[in-house]
Design a protein around this motif. Structure first.
Motif, PDB file in Angstrom:
ATOM      1  N   PRO A  83       6.446   8.982 -18.949  1.00 30.61           N
ATOM      2  CA  PRO A  83       5.969  10.022 -18.031  1.00 30.61           C
ATOM      3  C   PRO A  83       5.866  11.372 -18.731  1.00 30.61           C
ATOM      4  N   PRO A  84       4.992  12.251 -18.243  1.00 33.31           N
ATOM      5  CA  PRO A  84       4.933  13.614 -18.797  1.00 33.31           C
ATOM      6  C   PRO A  84       6.265  14.321 -18.601  1.00 33.31           C
ATOM      7  N   PRO A  85       6.621  15.221 -19.501  1.00 32.40           N
ATOM      8  CA  PRO A  85       7.907  15.929 -19.349  1.00 32.40           C
ATOM      9  C   PRO A  85       7.903  16.822 -18.116  1.00 32.40           C
ATOM     10  N   GLY A  86       9.106  17.013 -17.585  1.00 34.47           N
ATOM     11  CA  GLY A  86       9.264  17.906 -16.458  1.00 34.47           C
ATOM     12  C   GLY A  86       8.941  17.301 -15.115  1.00 34.47           C
ATOM     13  N   ARG A  87       8.684  16.007 -15.059  1.00 35.20           N
ATOM     14  CA  ARG A  87       8.376  15.344 -13.794  1.00 35.20           C
ATOM     15  C   ARG A  87       9.652  14.757 -13.185  1.00 35.20           C
ATOM     16  N   PRO A  88       9.643  14.471 -11.894  1.00 33.60           N
ATOM     17  CA  PRO A  88      10.871  13.974 -11.253  1.00 33.60           C
ATOM     18  C   PRO A  88      11.128  12.497 -11.478  1.00 33.60           C
ATOM     19  N   TYR A  89      10.266  11.816 -12.214  1.00 34.81           N
ATOM     20  CA  TYR A  89      10.441  10.381 -12.432  1.00 34.81           C
ATOM     21  C   TYR A  89      10.660  10.105 -13.912  1.00 34.81           C
ATOM     22  N   ASP A  90      11.388   9.024 -14.203  1.00 37.05           N
ATOM     23  CA  ASP A  90      11.785   8.705 -15.570  1.00 37.05           C
ATOM     24  C   ASP A  90      10.915   7.641 -16.227  1.00 37.05           C
ATOM     25  N   GLY A  91      10.352   6.721 -15.439  1.00 36.12           N
ATOM     26  CA  GLY A  91       9.670   5.589 -16.048  1.00 36.12           C
ATOM     27  C   GLY A  91      10.645   4.624 -16.687  1.00 36.12           C
ATOM     28  N   GLU A  92      10.142   3.703 -17.491  1.00 39.26           N
ATOM     29  CA  GLU A  92      11.001   2.721 -18.141  1.00 39.26           C
ATOM     30  C   GLU A  92      11.808   3.386 -19.249  1.00 39.26           C
TER      31      GLU A  92
ATOM     32  N   GLN B 280       0.825  -1.206   0.000  1.00 41.80           N
ATOM     33  CA  GLN B 280       0.000   0.000   0.000  1.00 41.80           C
ATOM     34  C   GLN B 280       0.860   1.256   0.000  1.00 41.80           C
ATOM     35  N   SER B 281       2.035   1.205   0.621  1.00 44.24           N
ATOM     36  CA  SER B 281       2.944   2.342   0.596  1.00 44.24           C
ATOM     37  C   SER B 281       3.395   2.644  -0.838  1.00 44.24           C
ATOM     38  N   ILE B 282       3.628   1.600  -1.622  1.00 48.89           N
ATOM     39  CA  ILE B 282       3.998   1.785  -3.024  1.00 48.89           C
ATOM     40  C   ILE B 282       2.834   2.375  -3.803  1.00 48.89           C
ATOM     41  N   VAL B 283       1.632   1.916  -3.502  1.00 53.53           N
ATOM     42  CA  VAL B 283       0.443   2.478  -4.143  1.00 53.53           C
ATOM     43  C   VAL B 283       0.315   3.964  -3.828  1.00 53.53           C
ATOM     44  N   LEU B 284       0.531   4.329  -2.574  1.00 51.06           N
ATOM     45  CA  LEU B 284       0.438   5.733  -2.182  1.00 51.06           C
ATOM     46  C   LEU B 284       1.509   6.567  -2.873  1.00 51.06           C
ATOM     47  N   MET B 285       2.685   5.999  -3.107  1.00 50.80           N
ATOM     48  CA  MET B 285       3.701   6.687  -3.889  1.00 50.80           C
ATOM     49  C   MET B 285       3.132   7.087  -5.240  1.00 50.80           C
ATOM     50  N   TYR B 286       2.450   6.156  -5.885  1.00 50.28           N
ATOM     51  CA  TYR B 286       1.856   6.451  -7.187  1.00 50.28           C
ATOM     52  C   TYR B 286       0.740   7.480  -7.073  1.00 50.28           C
ATOM     53  N   GLN B 287      -0.130   7.319  -6.107  1.00 49.17           N
ATOM     54  CA  GLN B 287      -1.269   8.218  -5.994  1.00 49.17           C
ATOM     55  C   GLN B 287      -0.849   9.644  -5.651  1.00 49.17           C
ATOM     56  N   GLN B 288       0.175   9.793  -4.833  1.00 47.04           N
ATOM     57  CA  GLN B 288       0.587  11.124  -4.388  1.00 47.04           C
ATOM     58  C   GLN B 288       1.664  11.741  -5.272  1.00 47.04           C
ATOM     59  N   GLY B 289       2.501  10.908  -5.857  1.00 47.38           N
ATOM     60  CA  GLY B 289       3.606  11.431  -6.656  1.00 47.38           C
ATOM     61  C   GLY B 289       3.404  11.333  -8.144  1.00 47.38           C
ATOM     62  N   GLY B 290       2.558  10.400  -8.573  1.00 46.46           N
ATOM     63  CA  GLY B 290       2.261  10.274  -9.986  1.00 46.46           C
ATOM     64  C   GLY B 290       2.910   9.103 -10.684  1.00 46.46           C
ATOM     65  N   TRP B 291       3.806   8.388  -9.991  1.00 38.56           N
ATOM     66  CA  TRP B 291       4.504   7.273 -10.660  1.00 38.56           C
ATOM     67  C   TRP B 291       5.031   6.305  -9.604  1.00 38.56           C
ATOM     68  N   ILE B 292       5.333   5.082 -10.027  1.00 43.19           N
ATOM     69  CA  ILE B 292       5.996   4.098  -9.174  1.00 43.19           C
ATOM     70  C   ILE B 292       7.470   4.081  -9.571  1.00 43.19           C
ATOM     71  N   ASP B 293       8.318   4.510  -8.663  1.00 46.78           N
ATOM     72  CA  ASP B 293       9.752   4.566  -8.936  1.00 46.78           C
ATOM     73  C   ASP B 293      10.366   3.183  -8.764  1.00 46.78           C
ATOM     74  N   ARG B 294      11.584   3.025  -9.262  1.00 47.48           N
ATOM     75  CA  ARG B 294      12.262   1.737  -9.097  1.00 47.48           C
ATOM     76  C   ARG B 294      13.230   1.739  -7.920  1.00 47.48           C
ATOM     77  N   TRP B 295      13.632   2.924  -7.421  1.00 43.98           N
ATOM     78  CA  TRP B 295      14.498   3.010  -6.246  1.00 43.98           C
ATOM     79  C   TRP B 295      14.177   4.303  -5.493  1.00 43.98           C
ATOM     80  N   PRO B 296      12.981   4.410  -4.896  1.00 48.11           N
ATOM     81  CA  PRO B 296      12.660   5.626  -4.148  1.00 48.11           C
ATOM     82  C   PRO B 296      13.392   5.660  -2.811  1.00 48.11           C
ATOM     83  N   GLN B 297      13.944   6.822  -2.487  1.00 46.37           N
ATOM     84  CA  GLN B 297      14.570   7.026  -1.176  1.00 46.37           C
ATOM     85  C   GLN B 297      13.704   8.011  -0.404  1.00 46.37           C
ATOM     86  N   TYR B 298      13.235   7.568   0.754  1.00 43.35           N
ATOM     87  CA  TYR B 298      12.309   8.363   1.551  1.00 43.35           C
ATOM     88  C   TYR B 298      11.104   8.743   0.680  1.00 43.35           C
TER      89      TYR B 298
END
Length: 775
Positions: free
Chosen positions: A468-477, A406-424
C-alpha cells in the motif's frame, strides 16, 4: 482469532470443570430449550436454539458470546453486560451492569457495548457499583430475538427484543418505587472517546457515542441513537463526572451533557413517579452509523406502531425462517440444540451496516446510497471466517452472500484496499493474509456472480502483489516486497509470524489462481500458481516442518516446533504443520505419506481437551483443517473418528459449549458443516471432504442462483457410536471419492451414507479418491 486464551508458559491448560454442578443444573433446567422429540426441527428450529451456549468460560478461554436479542445479521445486538472494558456478558459473573445496543459475536478483543442503559428504582445513582444488580440464572431466559432477566437489586423484570436496526426493552417496576431508566453513555465495552446526550421533550432521549475500534486501534467510530418511551416521564436530568465511573454531578432538569474527550463520565436519566401497583415502561431504541436523522428514521421504519409482543413475535418468525434453510431429523435433543445454536451463531455476523433508507458511511467517511433491495455488510472477522463461515453462507444464503461480496468490493472502491479484519467502516489490519480475497474467490467460483468482479479482481490482485502507499490506514500483506523478491516472508524482516504469514498468503494466491482460470486470465493464472506454492519455501526438507528462515535463506537456528509463536501467529509449528490446504498432495508427498500419517495421528493423541503446543488445538483457527486431512493421505476413517471426537468433546449444550471464542461464527460454522458430514479445507477448490454425519437426515434448501432445490444428506445407522463411513451413494450410485464437489451440491441431489461402529479401511482410501490439490 484468539486473544488472552492461553499462557505461553504452559504446555497445556486442561479443560477442568469451570462451573459447579448446581451452576450447570440451573442452566439445563431453566435455560435449555424444552425437548420436543415428537416435533420435527423444521417446524420451529428456533426452539432448539439456546443463546446462552458459549457464554461461559469454554475450553481455551473466557471470551464469550452475547445472549441478548438480535435478528439475523442485525445491526443491533441488544444484550446484557456483566463487565465493562471487556466482552459484554459472562455466564459466571453475577452482576448485570446494564444493557447495550452493540456486541460483536465472540471476537478476541474487547469491543462495542455502545449506548448503555439500565433500570433502577429510588434515588438516581451514577456509578456502576451503585446501579449494577445481581441476577440469577433461575430467573433468566434467552431465545432467538428475546432475552429476559430480573434485576434483583431493584426487583425489576427486564425483557429485550429487537428488529434489524432497533431494540425494545420492557421494564416492569415494583409498586411503591420511583422508576428510573439511566443512560450511562460513557460506559462501553471498549474505550469511549466522546459522547453527547440530549433530553427532547418528555418522551425522548437522543445523542451519540464515539468508541474506539477493537484490538488496540486508535480509530473511532460514531453511533447515533434515539430512545423513546411509551409514556411521558415525570422527571429527567443529566450528570457529568471528571473521569470514567466517577461520582457524577447530577443536574435535575438538565437536557444536555457532553463528553468531548475520553476523560469524562456523562449520562442522562428519566423517571416515573411511584405507583401503588407494578408499572411497566417500554423503551424503543434505534441506532445509526450515519446521522441522528438515520436513527430517527430507523425507529419509524422498523418499530413505529408495534408493541413489544409484536416485535418479539416478528423476531422469532424471522429466526425460524432463517434457520429453516437447513432441516435436521433424528439425533438426540442435545445434538439438535448444538446444531441449531451453532447455525444461529453462524448467522449473526457480518452485520447490516446501512440504515433503513439505504444510506451508509463508507470507508472514505462519506455517506453513500445503496440500490433498493440490497444491504451493506460490515465487521468481518476475515482471518477466521474465510475457512468455513463464508463458505456456509455461500451455500445457504447465496443472495445475502452476494451483497456481502459487493460490500467488500465497495470497501476497496471507497477506501482503497481490502482489509483482513474491517470493523464497521474502519481498517483494523488485525491478523494476517488476505482472507477476504479467499471469500470473494469462493463466492464467484460457487456461481455467485451478483457483485462487481472487475473491481474485485483489481483489489484482490493489488493486495496480492503490491504494498500500500505510505500513510494509508491499511497495511496490506505483511512483507509483500520481500515476498515479491524472495517468495517467502523472512523472519529477520517480519517478526510477527513470518511462516504463517506466507502460509496464509499462499491460500489467497491459490484462490486467485483458480479464479483467474475461471475468468480466462491465463497469464495471471500462471503467476498466481507460482505464488500459491510459496509456502513450500519455508518447508525444511530435513526435519519436514514449516519453519522460519531469514532473508539470506538460512533457517532460523534452534527451531522447536512446540514453541508457541516461534514464527507462527497464535500457534506453534505443530499447529501450522497442516496449513497448506490448497497444496495437500504436495504436503503429503513432501513429508512422506507414512510420516505424514504418523504425525497427524499423533497430533490427536491427547488424553483430554486442552491447549497443547504439540497437539490439536480445537480453540483456534490455526489447525481447524487438520481433522480432515486424513482424506488426502489415504486414511479417511481417521478423519471420521477425530471429527466426531472433536464435536463430542468441544461442542455441547452447556454454557461453555463452544471452544475458545467463536470468532464471529467461525467455530460454530465448523460444527454446522462437520455435523452435516461435509467440510472444505480449501473452499475455492470447490471440493468438500466427507465425514460421518451426526443426523440420519439433513435437508439443505437451495436458493437462486443454484439450479437445485434441495441437497439431502441421509445416513443409515447414524448414531453416537457409529462415526465410520462404510459406503456412500450419490443420487443412487456408488461414490468412492471421499469428497463431493460444490457444483454437485448446488445442483441438488441425495448423498447417502451407510455408517458403522468400525472403520472401513477400503472406502475412499485410494489415491484417486482424495480431494483435488494444486498441480
Amino acid at each position: 482469532m484468539k486473544r488472552n486464551t492461553k499462557s505461553p508458559a504452559l504446555k497445556f491448560v486442561p479443560r477442568l470443570p469451570s462451573l459447579q454442578l448446581a451452576f450447570f443444573l440451573g442452566f439445563l433446567l431453566i435455560s435449555a430449550p424444552v425437548s420436543r422429540a415428537q416435533t420435527p426441527a423444521s417446524a420451529n428450529p428456533a426452539a432448539s436454539v439456546n443463546p446462552l451456549i458459549g457464554t461461559a468460560d469454554g475450553p481455551g478461554g473466557g471470551i464469550n458470546l452475547f445472549p441478548g436479542a438480535t435478528l439475523p445479521f442485525g445491526m443491533v445486538q441488544l444484550s446484557p453486560d456483566t463487565e465493562a472494558h471487556g466482552y459484554g456478558y459472562h455466564y459466571g459473573q453475577y452482576d448485570i451492569q446494564g444493557f447495550s445496543m452493540t456486541h460483536m459475536s465472540g471476537p478476541g478483543c474487547a469491543n462495542d457495548g455502545d449506548v448503555s442503559f439500565t433500570a433502577t428504582t429510588g434515588p438516581i445513582v451514577t456509578e456502576v457499583h451503585d446501579f449494577e444488580s445481581p441476577y440469577s440464572h433461575s430467573d433468566e431466559k434467552a431465545a432467538p430475538g428475546y432475552y429476559q432477566v430480573r434485576l434483583l437489586q431493584w426487583n425489576i423484570n427486564a425483557e429485550l427484543s429487537a428488529t434489524e436496526r432497533t431494540g425494545i426493552a420492557r421494564f416492569t417496576f415494583p409498586a411503591g418505587q420511583q422508576a428510573n431508566i439511566l443512560l450511562p453513555l460513557s460506559k462501553t465495552e471498549n474505550y469511549a472517546t466522546a459522547a453527547s446526550v440530549h433530553v427532547a421533550g418528555d418522551r425522548q432521549i437522543e445523542g451519540y457515542v464515539d468508541n474506539r475500534a477493537f484490538c488496540g486501534n486508535s480509530q473511532s467510530y460514531r453511533i447515533y441513537f434515539v430512545m423513546t418511551f411509551d409514556r411521558p416521564f415525570a422527571q429527567f436530568g443529566t450528570w457529568t463526572g471528571p473521569h470514567y465511573n466517577a461520582a457524577g454531578t447530577i443536574s435535575d432538569g438538565s437536557r444536555d451533557a457532553s463528553q468531548p474527550t475520553h476523560d469524562g463520565w456523562i449520562g442522562a436519566y428519566a423517571s416515573w413517579s411511584a405507583q401503588d401497583h407494578a408499572q411497566t415502561v417500554i423503551a424503543k431504541i434505534a441506532i445509526s452509523f450515519v446521522d441522528a436523522a438515520g436513527a430517527e428514521n430507523n425507529l419509524k421504519a422498523e418499530s413505529a406502531g408495534r408493541g413489544f409482543d409484536q416485535i418479539e413475535a416478528a423476531a422469532k418468525s424471522a429466526w425460524n425462517k432463517e434457520l429453516s434453510v437447513i432441516d435436521v431429523s433424528g439425533g438426540s435433543s442435545a445434538d439438535r440444540t448444538v446444531f441449531y445454536t451453532a447455525l444461529y451463531h453462524s448467522l449473526l455476523m457480518p452485520i447490516i451496516f446501512n440504515d433503513a433508507d439505504g444510506r451508509y458511511i463508507g470507508f472514505d467517511g462519506k455517506i453513500h446510497q445503496l440500490t433498493a433491495g440490497h444491504d451493506l455488510y460490515a465487521s468481518y472477522s476475515g482471518w477466521d471466517i474465510y475457512r468455513s463461515e463464508l463458505p456456509l453462507l455461500a451455500l445457504i444464503e447465496p443472495r445475502r452472500m452476494q451483497d456481502i461480496a459487493q460490500s467488500i468490493v465497495l470497501m476497496y472502491q471507497q477506501g482503497g484496499w481490502i482489509d483482513r479484519w474491517p470493523q464497521y467502516n474502519l481498517y483494523t489490519n488485525v491478523m494476517a493474509g488476505s482472507p477476504l480475497t479467499v471469500g470473494l474467490a469462493t463466492a464467484w467460483l460457487d456461481g455467485l456472480h451478483g457483485f462487481d468482479m472487475n473491481a474485485a479482481w483489481e483489489g484482490m490482485l493489488k493486495d496480492a502483489t503490491e504494498a500500500p502507499p505510505p500513510g494509508r490506514p491499511y497495511d496490506g500483506e505483511a512483507g509483500i516486497n520481500w515476498i515479491n523478491q524472495l517468495h517467502y516472508v523472512p523472519n529477520d524482516k517480519v517478526t510477527y509470524g513470518s511462516v504463517s504469514q506466507i502460509q496464509e498468503d499462499a491460500i489467497a494466491y491459490a484462490s486467485l489462481y483458480r479464479l483467474a482460470q475461471a475468468l480466462g486470465k491465463t497469464d495471471d493464472a500462471k503467476i498466481l500458481l507460482d505464488r500459491a506454492q510459496d509456502e513450500r519455501n519455508v518447508f525444511d526438507p530435513d526435519d519436514r516442518f514449516f519453519r522460519p528462515r531469514n532473508a539470506d535463506g538460512a533457517w532460523v537456528p534452534d527451531f522447536n516446533p512446540a514453541v508457541d509463536e516461534h514464527g507462527f501467529i497464535e500457534g506453534t509449528g505443530w499447529h501450522y504443520q497442516w496449513l497448506a490446504p490448497a497444496d495437500m498432495a504436495w504436503l503429503v508427498k513432501a513429508v512422506g505419506p507414512e510420516l505424514f500419517n504418523q504425525r497427524l495421528a499423533d497430533f490427536f493423541k491427547y488424553k483430554f481437551v486442552a491447549w497443547y503446543a504439540q497437539y490439536y488445538n480445537p480453540y483456534n483457527e490455526t489447525d481447524l483443517e487438520a481433522p480432515f486431512e486424513f482424506n488426502f493421505s489415504g486414511r479417511p476413517w481417521e478423519t471420521q473418528r477425530v471429527v466426531r471426537r472433536v464435536l463430542k468433546e468441544n461442542y455441547t449444550a452447556t454454557p461453555d459449549g463452544i471452544p475458545g471464542n467463536d470468532d464471529c461464527g467461525e467455530m460454530s460454522s465448523w460444527a454446522v458443516l462437520s455435523m452435516m458430514g461435509i467440510y472444505s479445507i480449501d473452499p475455492a477448490s470447490l471440493a468438500y471432504e466427507l465425514t460421518g454425519p451426526v443426523f440420519p437426515k439433513v435437508v439443505v434448501h437451495l436458493h437462486d442462483p443454484y439450479p437445485g432445490k434441495t441437497f439431502t444428506i441421509t445416513a443409515t445407522s447414524a448414531a453416537a457410536d457409529a462415526p465410520y463411513i462404510q459406503s456412500v451413494q450419490w443420487n443412487g450410485k456408488a461414490h468412492s471419492r471421499n469428497w463431493i464437489s460444490f457444483p454437485d451440491i448446488a445442483a441438488g441431489g441425495n448423498l447417502h451414507f451407510v455408517l458403522g461402529s468400525t472403520p472401513n479401511h477400503a472406502w475412499g482410501a485410494a489415491s484417486s479418491d482424495a480431494p483435488p490439490s494444486l498441480p
